[in-house]
Design an enzyme around this catalytic site. Structure first.
Site, mmCIF file in Angstrom:
data_model
loop_
_atom_site.group_PDB
_atom_site.id
_atom_site.type_symbol
_atom_site.label_atom_id
_atom_site.label_comp_id
_atom_site.label_asym_id
_atom_site.label_seq_id
_atom_site.Cartn_x
_atom_site.Cartn_y
_atom_site.Cartn_z
ATOM 1 C CG HIS A 72 2.429 -6.895 -5.217
ATOM 2 N ND1 HIS A 72 2.731 -5.710 -4.329
ATOM 3 C CD2 HIS A 72 3.588 -7.059 -5.765
ATOM 4 C CE1 HIS A 72 4.178 -5.785 -4.372
ATOM 5 N NE2 HIS A 72 4.736 -6.726 -5.174
ATOM 6 C CE1 TYR A 204 -1.183 0.520 0.161
ATOM 7 C CE2 TYR A 204 -1.983 2.552 0.177
ATOM 8 C CZ TYR A 204 -1.933 1.666 -0.439
ATOM 9 O OH TYR A 204 -1.842 1.548 -1.993
ATOM 10 N N PRO A 296 -3.927 10.110 -4.235
ATOM 11 C CG PRO A 296 -1.697 10.393 -3.855
ATOM 12 C CD PRO A 296 -2.976 11.223 -3.788
ATOM 13 C CE LYS A 300 -8.343 2.028 -6.930
ATOM 14 N NZ LYS A 300 -8.433 0.682 -7.552
ATOM 15 C CE1 TYR A 388 -3.662 -1.732 -4.288
ATOM 16 C CE2 TYR A 388 -4.151 -0.309 -2.609
ATOM 17 C CZ TYR A 388 -3.445 -0.820 -3.546
ATOM 18 O OH TYR A 388 -1.810 -0.330 -3.470
HETATM 19 C C1 PHB Z 1 3.455 4.162 -6.077
HETATM 20 O O1 PHB Z 1 4.166 2.952 -6.094
HETATM 21 O O2 PHB Z 1 3.688 5.216 -6.603
HETATM 22 C C2 PHB Z 1 1.941 4.040 -5.466
HETATM 23 C C3 PHB Z 1 1.577 2.822 -4.921
HETATM 24 C C4 PHB Z 1 0.210 2.737 -4.264
HETATM 25 C C5 PHB Z 1 -0.272 4.050 -3.951
HETATM 26 C C6 PHB Z 1 0.003 5.324 -4.439
HETATM 27 C C7 PHB Z 1 1.072 5.255 -5.345
HETATM 28 O O3 PHB Z 1 -1.404 4.147 -3.216
#
Ligand code: PHB
Ligand code: APR
Length: 394
Positions: A72, A204, A296, A300, A388
């Site tokens: 990605h 997000y 989460p 990280k 990120y």
């Molecule tokens: C996930 O795919 O579980 C996931 C992806 C991004 C995040 C947290 C969890 O910031």
């Protein structure tokens, strides 16, 4: 039983450490309290930073990730019905992330360990770490129970990779310990759904009703999260209520739609920031969630665990090759520099996108102003993209 490195925990930290030590010709034993199925099925993280993917490839554990992982090059921020894409390679000199679940990372590492690594004992619960302050020759030992029988693993070093609820941290005396902690008044309701993701990258969303995240596990399986009040029980939400709420929070000003499908897993994750200093006491070292927890939001957790075990393996290899304990002595400080940057990044993303239950109109406007800044300033956007895609290992 005797070994050079006793590893407690077969999550990403413990399994990758065993692999790195094996490749360096250093023997280890992994003790894991749960069974193999539990470790391989536990749904948690899903994003590998560029550095993590590089480490797995270099360690000979990246073959399936290469085939099945999804590269990605960005994420979408969604707020006030607007959509802003953050372009990672353009902002970070070419870095990207890989969508490949930690369940798959663990499966790959377990298969390698069982095929060519040292002992990996499942259903072997570490009861205590003793003698961590001991000198060489009188090294630490791990008392553990396996098959209903208590045993002792004599080690030169012990690395606690046993997560937040493990035992290793308890062997570090309180008088030398400092703990930094923050809990959040909300958590994540996470679902797995058998439906193709409704966007080709992660989304997000910051919404007045709360945060939502669209992620994925494959082109056919979606992973989605909803901010919920702390203490929420997953059973309180029906599938339709989850889809309805996700739809509201992902709303846009264009024709984008959220595809629905059967939800196959539902669970709630609490939110916490936590750092235990130091990450080393004598011949006991802590790595991963045993030493630190991040909310989460910034993805990280797994990537910090990777940085810790890469740092330990590099330091122990250096000591074996040169006799110098210099890098081992610097382990805690080296890891904590990266840990605190990841804590800052995760805290920033969490407070940027989640709406606290007692949020004031001023705080709502501050969030929108911060998001507008990221959407309009290359400098602000670069800070997010660098965090990120990952901070450099120590
Ligand atoms: C996930 O795919 O579980 C996931 C992806 C991004 C995040 C947290 C969890 O910031
Ligand atoms: N004895 C043996 N094993 C134990 C004990 C014990 N006393 N206590 C815990 N464990 C095991 C758990 O069963 C678990 O498999 O230690 C492992 C810890 O694994 P994680 O909690 O996944 O922690 P870590 O390896 O540090 O991974 C960190 O990866 O799973 C993702 O995002 C997640 O932040 C997390 C990151």
């Amino acid at each position: 039983m005797r070994t050079t490195v006793g590893i407690i925990g077969a999550g990403p930290a413990g399994l990758l450490l065993a692999r790195l030590l094996h490749n360096a010709g250093i023997d280890s034993v992994v003790l894991e309290s749960r069974d193999r199925d539990y470790v391989e099925q536990r749904q948690r993280a899903g994003i590998l930073e560029q550095g993590t993917a590089d480490v797995l490839r270099a360690a000979g554990a990246g073959e399936r990730m290469e085939r099945e992982g999804l590269r990605h090059d960005g994420i979408e921020l969604r707020f006030a019905k607007k959509r802003h894409r953050v372009d990672f390679p353009a902002l970070t000199g070419g870095r990207s992330v890989t969508v490949y679940a930690q369940t798959e990372v663990c499966k790959d590492l377990i298969a390698l360990q069982l095929k060519e690594g040292g002992p990996l004992l499942f259903e072997a619960e570490a009861l205590a770490v003793e003698g961590a302050e001991g000198e060489a020759g009188d090294g630490p030992r791990v008392r553990f129970r396996h098959g209903g029988v208590e045993d002792v693993l004599e080690c030169e070093y012990v690395v606690g990779c046993d997560g937040f609820w493990g035992v290793a941290r308890q062997a570090i005396p309180e008088e030398v310990t400092r703990v930094f902690e923050r809990t959040y008044p909300f958590g994540w309701l996470g679902v797995l759904a058998d439906v193709p993701p409704s966007h080709d990258e992660l989304v997000y969303a910051r919404h007045d009703r709360g945060f939502a995240l669209l992620s994925m596990r494959s082109p056919a399986v979606s992973r989605l999260y909803l901010q919920v009040p702390e203490g929420t029980d997953a059973g309180e939400w029906s599938d339709d209520e989850i889809w309805d709420e996700l739809e509201r929070r992902f709303e846009t000003g264009d024709e984008w739609t959220l595809e629905r499908g059967p939800i196959t897993q539902k669970s709630v994750t609490p939110m916490r920031s936590y750092v235990h200093e130091p990450m080393r006491h004598g011949r006991l070292f802590l790595a991963g969630d045993a030493a630190h927890i991040v909310p989460p939001t910034g993805a990280k957790g797994l990537n910090l665990a990777v940085g810790d075990v890469v740092t330990f393996a590099r330091a122990l290899t250096y000591e074996k090759e040169t006799g110098s304990a210099e890098l081992l002595d610097a382990y805690s400080a080296t890891c904590l520099r990266r840990v605190w940057q990841a804590e800052r990044f995760s805290y920033d993303m969490t407070t940027l996108l989640h709406r606290a239950p007692d949020a004031t109109p001023f705080e709502d406007r501050m969030q929108l102003a911060r998001l507008e800044r990221i959407a309009s300033s290359r400098a602000a956007e670069t800070d997010l993209a660098e965090g990120y895609t990952g901070f450099p290992f120590g």
